[in-house]
Motif scaffolding. Structure first.
Motif, PDB file in Angstrom:
ATOM      1  N   GLY A 227       0.603  -1.366   0.140  1.00 12.11           N
ATOM      2  CA  GLY A 227      -0.167   0.542   0.122  1.00 12.11           C
ATOM      3  C   GLY A 227       1.033   1.411  -0.600  1.00 12.11           C
ATOM      4  N   GLY A 228      -0.355   3.052   0.780  1.00 15.47           N
ATOM      5  CA  GLY A 228       1.095   3.548   0.141  1.00 15.47           C
ATOM      6  C   GLY A 228       1.837   4.082  -0.414  1.00 15.47           C
ATOM      7  N   ASP A 229       3.015   4.301  -0.579  1.00 15.71           N
ATOM      8  CA  ASP A 229       2.917   5.362  -2.002  1.00 15.71           C
ATOM      9  C   ASP A 229       3.584   4.495  -2.854  1.00 15.71           C
ATOM     10  N   ILE A 230       4.055   2.844  -2.816  1.00 19.52           N
ATOM     11  CA  ILE A 230       4.311   2.316  -3.870  1.00 19.52           C
ATOM     12  C   ILE A 230       2.905   1.620  -4.462  1.00 19.52           C
ATOM     13  N   LEU A 231       1.465   1.587  -4.178  1.00 25.03           N
ATOM     14  CA  LEU A 231       0.757   1.296  -4.605  1.00 25.03           C
ATOM     15  C   LEU A 231       0.224   2.284  -5.757  1.00 25.03           C
ATOM     16  N   GLU A 232       0.034   3.216  -4.827  1.00 21.76           N
ATOM     17  CA  GLU A 232       0.072   4.604  -5.988  1.00 21.76           C
ATOM     18  C   GLU A 232       1.312   5.233  -7.096  1.00 21.76           C
ATOM     19  N   ALA A 233       2.285   4.016  -7.410  1.00 18.65           N
ATOM     20  CA  ALA A 233       3.112   4.270  -7.875  1.00 18.65           C
ATOM     21  C   ALA A 233       2.631   2.822  -9.789  1.00 18.65           C
ATOM     22  N   GLU A 234       2.206   1.998  -8.666  1.00 18.16           N
ATOM     23  CA  GLU A 234       1.730   0.667  -8.881  1.00 18.16           C
ATOM     24  C   GLU A 234       0.616   1.642 -10.274  1.00 18.16           C
ATOM     25  N   VAL A 235      -0.004   2.003  -9.468  1.00 18.05           N
ATOM     26  CA  VAL A 235      -1.404   2.508 -10.279  1.00 18.05           C
ATOM     27  C   VAL A 235      -1.094   3.795 -11.649  1.00 18.05           C
ATOM     28  N   HIS A 236      -0.271   4.396 -11.173  1.00 14.48           N
ATOM     29  CA  HIS A 236       0.381   5.230 -12.215  1.00 14.48           C
ATOM     30  C   HIS A 236       0.737   4.457 -13.270  1.00 14.48           C
ATOM     31  N   ASN A 237       1.043   3.088 -13.139  1.00 16.50           N
ATOM     32  CA  ASN A 237       1.895   2.683 -14.699  1.00 16.50           C
ATOM     33  C   ASN A 237       0.621   1.279 -14.811  1.00 16.50           C
ATOM     34  N   LEU A 238      -1.464   1.012 -15.150  1.00 16.81           N
ATOM     35  CA  LEU A 238      -1.605   0.045 -14.959  1.00 16.81           C
ATOM     36  C   LEU A 238      -1.650   0.175 -16.639  1.00 16.81           C
ATOM     37  N   ALA A 239      -1.838  -0.909 -16.972  1.00 17.28           N
ATOM     38  CA  ALA A 239      -1.840  -1.581 -18.402  1.00 17.28           C
ATOM     39  C   ALA A 239      -3.851  -1.544 -18.735  1.00 17.28           C
ATOM     40  N   LYS A 240      -4.001  -1.608 -19.695  1.00 18.55           N
ATOM     41  CA  LYS A 240      -5.687  -1.492 -19.991  1.00 18.55           C
ATOM     42  C   LYS A 240      -5.799  -2.572 -19.243  1.00 18.55           C
ATOM     43  N   LYS A 241      -7.538  -2.850 -18.961  1.00 12.99           N
ATOM     44  CA  LYS A 241      -7.950  -3.646 -17.673  1.00 12.99           C
ATOM     45  C   LYS A 241      -6.761  -4.614 -17.007  1.00 12.99           C
ATOM     46  N   ALA A 242      -6.032  -3.721 -16.452  1.00 15.42           N
ATOM     47  CA  ALA A 242      -5.137  -4.737 -15.586  1.00 15.42           C
ATOM     48  C   ALA A 242      -6.386  -5.145 -14.395  1.00 15.42           C
ATOM     49  N   ARG A 243      -5.367  -5.584 -13.518  1.00 16.05           N
ATOM     50  CA  ARG A 243      -5.912  -6.289 -12.538  1.00 16.05           C
ATOM     51  C   ARG A 243      -5.481  -6.239 -11.161  1.00 16.05           C
ATOM     52  N   ILE A 244      -5.778  -5.731  -9.589  1.00 20.05           N
ATOM     53  CA  ILE A 244      -5.273  -5.369  -8.504  1.00 20.05           C
ATOM     54  C   ILE A 244      -5.564  -6.533  -8.060  1.00 20.05           C
ATOM     55  N   VAL A 245      -4.935  -7.081  -7.349  1.00 16.04           N
ATOM     56  CA  VAL A 245      -4.742  -8.047  -6.270  1.00 16.04           C
ATOM     57  C   VAL A 245      -5.095  -6.984  -4.563  1.00 16.04           C
ATOM     58  N   LEU A 246      -6.107  -7.423  -3.693  1.00  9.41           N
ATOM     59  CA  LEU A 246      -5.096  -5.726  -2.419  1.00  9.41           C
ATOM     60  C   LEU A 246      -4.967  -7.071  -1.404  1.00  9.41           C
ATOM     61  N   CYS A 247      -4.421  -8.030  -1.212  1.00 11.98           N
ATOM     62  CA  CYS A 247      -3.997  -8.398  -0.396  1.00 11.98           C
ATOM     63  C   CYS A 247      -3.470  -8.145   0.534  1.00 11.98           C
ATOM     64  N   GLY A 248      -2.597  -7.384   1.499  1.00  9.64           N
ATOM     65  CA  GLY A 248      -1.593  -6.174   2.370  1.00  9.64           C
ATOM     66  C   GLY A 248      -1.993  -4.907   1.789  1.00  9.64           C
ATOM     67  N   LEU A 249      -1.313  -4.350   3.361  1.00 15.48           N
ATOM     68  CA  LEU A 249      -1.196  -2.444   3.053  1.00 15.48           C
ATOM     69  C   LEU A 249      -0.633  -2.732   4.545  1.00 15.48           C
ATOM     70  N   ILE A 250       0.617  -3.522   4.482  1.00 11.69           N
ATOM     71  CA  ILE A 250       1.764  -3.695   6.152  1.00 11.69           C
ATOM     72  C   ILE A 250       2.311  -2.056   5.797  1.00 11.69           C
ATOM     73  N   SER A 251       2.141  -1.564   5.268  1.00 12.01           N
ATOM     74  CA  SER A 251       2.690  -0.048   5.439  1.00 12.01           C
ATOM     75  C   SER A 251       2.154   1.024   6.379  1.00 12.01           C
ATOM     76  N   GLU A 252       0.569   0.377   6.201  1.00 13.07           N
ATOM     77  CA  GLU A 252      -0.507   1.387   7.337  1.00 13.07           C
ATOM     78  C   GLU A 252      -1.103   0.341   8.300  1.00 13.07           C
TER      79      GLU A 252
END
Length: 336
Positions: A227-252
């Motif tokens: 989570g946190g800034d890492i997830l933000e950075a990943e979301v800025h780099n998605l391909a079309k129809k990307a799938r995000i599996v939200l398993c944990g948010l240890i930074s928070e």
């Protein structure tokens, strides 16, 4: 003979401190009717336990104050009032961090055959929640296809390292994000990742840039553990129809103020989906997942490392390794 128990005395605010817990000695419990008493040999230490310490709505009730910290354990039946679980047999159970647990049989108690593995702790890693979380999270939610790009955060951790290896088995290009040069080395040399990104000392903008270089066509899958800034950075780099599996948010987990996802708009832009994932949805299929993980290990396709810390008196220090990044594999506490 006494039963040492690692008790939650008060609810942590931010980072847990030693005063939030107490190691107490009590008599060994009596056998409940139709149940058993288990001598716990190992327990699993997981980021999810931090969430269970809060008095907040979750998928499991909060740990009651004055009770041992909840944990998945493996141990030997010490006393029994149930013919299906004779004394000397081994079980996996959801109980507490304590030397002996009184167990009223239910959904989370299962017999195990320790002859299948070199150590009973493997039922907390390869054959337990670690392997199964990676297996079902990838195959049932991410649904990898050959040629796609997968990004894993917390990639050198217990779950993340297996996720990346399953991605490689299915023909994916795998990018791992981890903290420190040594963990990044392990991603490439031990787990077969294609790219390792060290997040330490980098801003969100730096991470956006590095992910873009590693995946110029975008990320088809994100397996999120941080989570946190890492997830933000990943979301800025998605391909079309990307799938995000939200398993944990240890930074928070230890943050008083939660970060949240600031660039949610990108999910619309890329027609992406985000799926909150819990392993318990697949409980009836655990034997299937365990068998496949065992086969991959035997074939040399999957490697699972354990970080075994010893002594119930060292529970607090061992648990905090999860949040300092010191653990080197699945974190397990040897109790017996």
């Amino acid at each position: 003979m006494t039963n040492r128990r690692f008790i939650l005395r008060r609810r942590p605010v931010g980072d847990p401190v030693p005063e939030d817990f107490e190691l107490v000695s009590e008599p060994i419990p009596d056998v409940p009717a139709g149940g058993l008493v288990v001598r716990n040999h190992y327990c699993s230490l997981d980021p999810a336990q931090r969430g269970w310490m809060d008095d907040a709505p979750s998928y499991m009730p909060p740990i009651p104050l004055g009770e041992p910290v909840r944990a998945t354990t493996v141990g030997e039946v010490y006393a029994s009032d149930n013919p299906d679980f004779p004394v000397g047999s081994w079980v996996m159970n959801l109980s507490g961090i304590e030397e002996y647990s009184a167990v009223e049989l239910g959904h989370f108690t299962a017999p195990i055959d320790i002859g299948m593995v070199d150590s009973p702790s493997k039922f907390l890693s390869a054959m337990g929640a670690v392997g199964l979380t990676a297996y079902f999270g990838m195959l049932e939610v991410a649904k990898p296809k050959a040629g796609e790009t997968l990004c894993v955060s917390g990639a050198a951790g217990a779950v993340g390292s297996v996720v990346g290896q399953i991605g490689k088995i299915h023909g994916c290009r795998v990018i791992g994000i981890a903290g420190g040069a040594e963990k990044c080395r392990r991603l490439i040399e031990d787990y077969g990742f294609d790219v390792a990104i060290d997040y330490r000392g980098k801003s969100r903008e730096d991470l956006v840039e590095e992910i873009a270089k590693a995946a110029p066509d975008g990320l088809d899958m994100v397996f999120e553990n941080v989570g946190g800034d890492i997830l933000e950075a990943e979301v800025h780099n998605l391909a079309k129809k990307a799938r995000i599996v939200l398993c944990g948010l240890i930074s928070e987990y230890n943050s008083v103020e939660k970060h949240g996802l600031q660039n949610l708009w990108q999910l619309i832009v890329h027609q992406a989906s985000i799926h909150g994932f819990l392993i318990m949805d697949y409980a009836d299929r655990f034997p299937e997942g365990g068998a496949q993980i065992a086969q991959w290990i035997a074939e040399g396709k999957v490697r699972i490392d354990e970080d075994v810390q010893e002594g119930i008196e060292n529970t607090y220090d061992a648990f905090m390794r999860l949040f300092s990044g010191k653990n080197t594999g699945k974190l397990v506490l040897k109790i017996a």
